[in-house]
Design a protein around this motif. Sequence first.
Motif, PDB file in Angstrom:
ATOM      1  N   VAL A 149      10.830   1.544 -22.242  1.00 30.67           N
ATOM      2  CA  VAL A 149      10.423   0.597 -21.883  1.00 30.67           C
ATOM      3  C   VAL A 149       9.322   0.662 -20.536  1.00 30.67           C
ATOM      4  O   VAL A 149       9.803   1.389 -19.469  1.00 30.67           O
ATOM      5  N   LEU A 150       8.083   0.511 -20.782  1.00 28.54           N
ATOM      6  CA  LEU A 150       7.168   1.055 -19.819  1.00 28.54           C
ATOM      7  C   LEU A 150       7.170  -0.664 -19.070  1.00 28.54           C
ATOM      8  O   LEU A 150       6.641  -1.776 -19.592  1.00 28.54           O
ATOM      9  N   SER A 151       6.025  -0.029 -17.553  1.00 32.04           N
ATOM     10  CA  SER A 151       6.004  -0.897 -16.440  1.00 32.04           C
ATOM     11  C   SER A 151       4.288  -0.375 -16.359  1.00 32.04           C
ATOM     12  O   SER A 151       4.476   0.836 -15.672  1.00 32.04           O
ATOM     13  N   VAL A 152       3.528  -1.311 -16.966  1.00 33.58           N
ATOM     14  CA  VAL A 152       1.815  -0.614 -17.017  1.00 33.58           C
ATOM     15  C   VAL A 152       1.011  -1.459 -15.289  1.00 33.58           C
ATOM     16  O   VAL A 152       1.096  -2.683 -16.032  1.00 33.58           O
ATOM     17  N   SER A 153       0.467  -0.448 -14.841  1.00 36.10           N
ATOM     18  CA  SER A 153      -0.219  -1.425 -13.407  1.00 36.10           C
ATOM     19  C   SER A 153      -2.060  -1.021 -13.871  1.00 36.10           C
ATOM     20  O   SER A 153      -2.063  -0.011 -14.091  1.00 36.10           O
ATOM     21  N   THR A 154      -2.429  -1.925 -13.395  1.00 33.74           N
ATOM     22  CA  THR A 154      -3.843  -1.474 -13.568  1.00 33.74           C
ATOM     23  C   THR A 154      -4.579  -2.029 -13.322  1.00 33.74           C
ATOM     24  O   THR A 154      -4.695  -2.528 -12.454  1.00 33.74           O
TER      25      THR A 154
ATOM     26  N   VAL B 153     -11.163   3.207 -15.594  1.00 31.44           N
ATOM     27  CA  VAL B 153      -9.919   2.341 -15.171  1.00 31.44           C
ATOM     28  C   VAL B 153      -8.337   2.803 -15.180  1.00 31.44           C
ATOM     29  O   VAL B 153      -8.156   3.982 -16.197  1.00 31.44           O
ATOM     30  N   ALA B 154      -7.677   2.924 -14.574  1.00 29.73           N
ATOM     31  CA  ALA B 154      -6.368   3.357 -14.114  1.00 29.73           C
ATOM     32  C   ALA B 154      -5.520   2.957 -15.038  1.00 29.73           C
ATOM     33  O   ALA B 154      -4.868   1.555 -13.683  1.00 29.73           O
ATOM     34  N   PHE B 155      -4.432   3.865 -15.310  1.00 23.32           N
ATOM     35  CA  PHE B 155      -3.524   3.018 -16.134  1.00 23.32           C
ATOM     36  C   PHE B 155      -1.808   3.397 -14.884  1.00 23.32           C
ATOM     37  O   PHE B 155      -2.120   4.744 -14.982  1.00 23.32           O
ATOM     38  N   VAL B 156      -1.600   3.182 -14.263  1.00 18.39           N
ATOM     39  CA  VAL B 156      -0.069   3.616 -13.582  1.00 18.39           C
ATOM     40  C   VAL B 156       1.365   3.750 -14.788  1.00 18.39           C
ATOM     41  O   VAL B 156       1.120   1.803 -14.527  1.00 18.39           O
TER      42      VAL B 156
ATOM     43  N   LEU C 220       0.513  -1.043   0.159  1.00 20.03           N
ATOM     44  CA  LEU C 220       0.009  -0.225   0.131  1.00 20.03           C
ATOM     45  C   LEU C 220       0.884   1.296   0.065  1.00 20.03           C
ATOM     46  O   LEU C 220       0.520   2.324  -0.566  1.00 20.03           O
ATOM     47  N   PHE C 221       1.631   1.118   0.803  1.00 17.25           N
ATOM     48  CA  PHE C 221       3.125   2.002   1.170  1.00 17.25           C
ATOM     49  C   PHE C 221       3.902   2.876  -0.425  1.00 17.25           C
ATOM     50  O   PHE C 221       3.638   3.863  -1.123  1.00 17.25           O
ATOM     51  N   THR C 222       3.814   1.617  -0.679  1.00 21.09           N
ATOM     52  CA  THR C 222       4.509   1.443  -2.059  1.00 21.09           C
ATOM     53  C   THR C 222       3.913   2.310  -3.124  1.00 21.09           C
ATOM     54  O   THR C 222       3.779   3.136  -4.024  1.00 21.09           O
ATOM     55  N   ALA C 223       2.469   1.308  -3.710  1.00 22.05           N
ATOM     56  CA  ALA C 223       1.528   2.194  -4.548  1.00 22.05           C
ATOM     57  C   ALA C 223       1.388   4.074  -4.243  1.00 22.05           C
ATOM     58  O   ALA C 223       1.083   4.598  -5.303  1.00 22.05           O
ATOM     59  N   ILE C 224       0.621   3.847  -3.016  1.00 22.68           N
ATOM     60  CA  ILE C 224       0.861   5.729  -2.719  1.00 22.68           C
ATOM     61  C   ILE C 224       1.939   6.453  -3.089  1.00 22.68           C
ATOM     62  O   ILE C 224       1.858   7.544  -3.967  1.00 22.68           O
ATOM     63  N   ALA C 225       3.262   5.972  -2.757  1.00 19.59           N
ATOM     64  CA  ALA C 225       4.633   7.070  -2.876  1.00 19.59           C
ATOM     65  C   ALA C 225       4.933   6.842  -4.519  1.00 19.59           C
ATOM     66  O   ALA C 225       4.938   7.687  -4.813  1.00 19.59           O
ATOM     67  N   ALA C 226       4.241   6.005  -5.106  1.00 24.68           N
ATOM     68  CA  ALA C 226       4.987   5.776  -6.442  1.00 24.68           C
ATOM     69  C   ALA C 226       3.625   6.931  -7.230  1.00 24.68           C
ATOM     70  O   ALA C 226       4.190   6.807  -8.336  1.00 24.68           O
ATOM     71  N   LEU C 227       2.841   6.894  -6.620  1.00 23.10           N
ATOM     72  CA  LEU C 227       2.143   7.625  -7.802  1.00 23.10           C
ATOM     73  C   LEU C 227       2.103   9.224  -8.519  1.00 23.10           C
ATOM     74  O   LEU C 227       2.243   9.534  -9.106  1.00 23.10           O
ATOM     75  N   LEU C 228       2.997   9.762  -8.085  1.00 26.15           N
ATOM     76  CA  LEU C 228       3.649  11.412  -7.956  1.00 26.15           C
ATOM     77  C   LEU C 228       4.621  11.141  -8.770  1.00 26.15           C
ATOM     78  O   LEU C 228       4.130  12.200  -9.816  1.00 26.15           O
ATOM     79  N   PRO C 229       5.790  10.477  -8.700  1.00 26.45           N
ATOM     80  CA  PRO C 229       6.274  10.400 -10.186  1.00 26.45           C
ATOM     81  C   PRO C 229       6.341   9.438 -11.783  1.00 26.45           C
ATOM     82  O   PRO C 229       6.872  10.119 -12.428  1.00 26.45           O
ATOM     83  N   GLN C 230       5.186   9.038 -10.999  1.00 27.33           N
ATOM     84  CA  GLN C 230       4.729   7.929 -12.643  1.00 27.33           C
ATOM     85  C   GLN C 230       3.992   8.656 -13.124  1.00 27.33           C
ATOM     86  O   GLN C 230       3.136   9.741 -12.443  1.00 27.33           O
ATOM     87  N   TRP C 231       3.376   8.431 -14.198  1.00 29.26           N
ATOM     88  CA  TRP C 231       2.546   8.553 -14.637  1.00 29.26           C
ATOM     89  C   TRP C 231       1.176   7.884 -14.688  1.00 29.26           C
ATOM     90  O   TRP C 231       0.847   6.606 -14.481  1.00 29.26           O
ATOM     91  N   LEU C 232       0.469   8.914 -14.296  1.00 35.17           N
ATOM     92  CA  LEU C 232      -1.206   8.177 -13.738  1.00 35.17           C
ATOM     93  C   LEU C 232      -2.075   9.237 -15.147  1.00 35.17           C
ATOM     94  O   LEU C 232      -2.619  10.386 -15.456  1.00 35.17           O
ATOM     95  N   ILE C 233      -3.200   8.268 -15.701  1.00 36.13           N
ATOM     96  CA  ILE C 233      -3.653   8.195 -16.756  1.00 36.13           C
ATOM     97  C   ILE C 233      -4.919   7.536 -16.506  1.00 36.13           C
ATOM     98  O   ILE C 233      -5.450   6.010 -16.165  1.00 36.13           O
ATOM     99  N   VAL C 234      -6.319   8.606 -15.841  1.00 32.26           N
ATOM    100  CA  VAL C 234      -7.540   7.297 -15.898  1.00 32.26           C
ATOM    101  C   VAL C 234      -8.393   7.314 -17.208  1.00 32.26           C
ATOM    102  O   VAL C 234      -9.056   8.518 -18.218  1.00 32.26           O
ATOM    103  N   VAL C 235      -9.405   6.526 -17.805  1.00 29.85           N
ATOM    104  CA  VAL C 235      -9.396   6.710 -19.519  1.00 29.85           C
ATOM    105  C   VAL C 235     -11.207   5.523 -18.277  1.00 29.85           C
ATOM    106  O   VAL C 235     -11.445   4.714 -18.167  1.00 29.85           O
TER     107      VAL C 235
END
Length: 415
Positions: A221-226, A237-240, A147-162
Motif C-alpha cells: 500500500v503506497l501513499s502518493v503525494s503529487t 511533476v514530482a511524486f513523493v 513544511l517541516f514534515t514535507a522536507i524531513a520526509a523526503l529522505l526516507p521516501q521515494w522521490l520520482i520526478v517525471v
Amino acid sequence: MDKNAELLFEYLRNVLYSPDKAELDPEKLDEGFRDLGAGLLYFGQCLIEAQAFAAAMGRGELDTPPPSPGNEIASPLKSLQASLKHITWQTEQVAKGDYKQRVDFMGRFSEAFNTMIQQLDHRQQALMDEIENGRRKTLALEQSNSLFTAIAALLPQWLIVVDPKSAEPLYMNSTAKTELVADQDFSEQLWVWLNAQAAGFDGSAQEPVEMTLPYGQLSRVLSVSTFPMRWREHSAVAFVITDVSREKRERRELENVAYRDTLTGTYSRHYGMLMLEAMLEAKKQFCICFTDLDNLKYVNDTYGHNVGDEYIISAAEIMQSSSGGTVCRLGGDEFMVLLELCKREEAEQQMETIREALLFWGPSDRPEGYEFIRSISYGVVEVGQDNTFTASELLSVADARMYNYKRTHKKHRKV
C-alpha cells in the motif's frame, strides 16, 4: 371501657399502625354513635389513602395516581407530587443541556438548584472555549509542521520526478531506485499508474492518495503525494511515495486487539459496548444476555488457572456456536450475548441450551483427572424499540437477574 369507645379506638389504632386490619361496622355501634362512626370511617379511609400515597412518593414512584378528589388530607401531598414531577422534568432538560431551567418555588432548594445550573452553564462555556482554543492551536501547529514534515520526509521516501509530456523519468532518489529494482512486475505496474497520473496532471499540488499494488505473494500500500516543480528548466511533476503497508498491517492488528478478546476469540468488551450503543441508537429490538461461569474460582484454585482458561475458552466456543448472536467477553468469566429480533423467552431457551451443552460434556472433552461441573448463570433483558434505558442501566438489570438465577440454582449445583 365503653363498647362504643373501644370499637372506635381500636379502629383508629389500626388506621395508624395496621391499615390492612382497619375495619369498622357502624351498625355495631349504639345508635347515638353511628354518625360518629361513619365520620371516623371516612376519615380513616382518607388517612389510609394519604399514607399509601406518601409511601409511594417516598419510594420515588412519582407517577402514582393520587387519592380521590374529595380527600382533603392528601391535598398537600398532591401539590408536592406535582412539584416533584415538575422538578424531575426540569432536571431531565438540564441533562439534555438546557441550562435555562430555574426553580423558584422551593426555598433553599431553589437557590441551590439554580446555583448548580448556573455553574454547569459556566463550566460548559469554559469547556467549549477551551476546546476552541485547542482547535486553533492544533491548526496552527499543523500548518507550522507541514513544511517541516514535507522536507524531513523526503529522505526516507521515494522521490520520482517525471516529464508530464513524454512520461519519461527525470530523477529518482536512491530509495526509489532500490525499491523499483527489487521487483520488476511491481515496478512496471507502478510506472503505468505514475504515467497515467502525470498525463492528467493539472499543475497543482494534490492531496496524498493511497494505492495498492501486488508485490510477490503479498501487496503493498503506497501513499502518493503529487507536486508541480521545475526540473532543469522543464515543467515536471514530482511524486513523493511512502510505503504504508506496515502501518496498515499494524493498524489492522491493533483493531483486532481492540475488538477481539485474546483468550477466547470472542468480541472484546470495547467492541461489545460499541455494538450495544449502536443498537440502542438505531432503536432495534433485541435481547441482552449477561452470563457468568459457575465454579470458575473452584476450578482455578483446585486445578490451576490453565484449566480455568480452558473452561472459559470452551464456554466461549459453545456460546459462539449455539447462541446465534454476538458474543462478547466483558472480563474474567463474564460474557454478554446480543440476540437481535429475539424475545426474552427465546433468549432464555438459547441460554439453557448453552448451559446444557456445558453440563453434559463428553468424555473426550473432559481433561483427564478433572472432576468439576461446567455451567453458566445468566440474566436476560428484552429491549424494545421504545426503550429509554441506557446501556449501563440495561447491563445492571441483566447482571441483577443473573445473580438471582445463580442464587436460585446454586443449591442444585455440586462442585
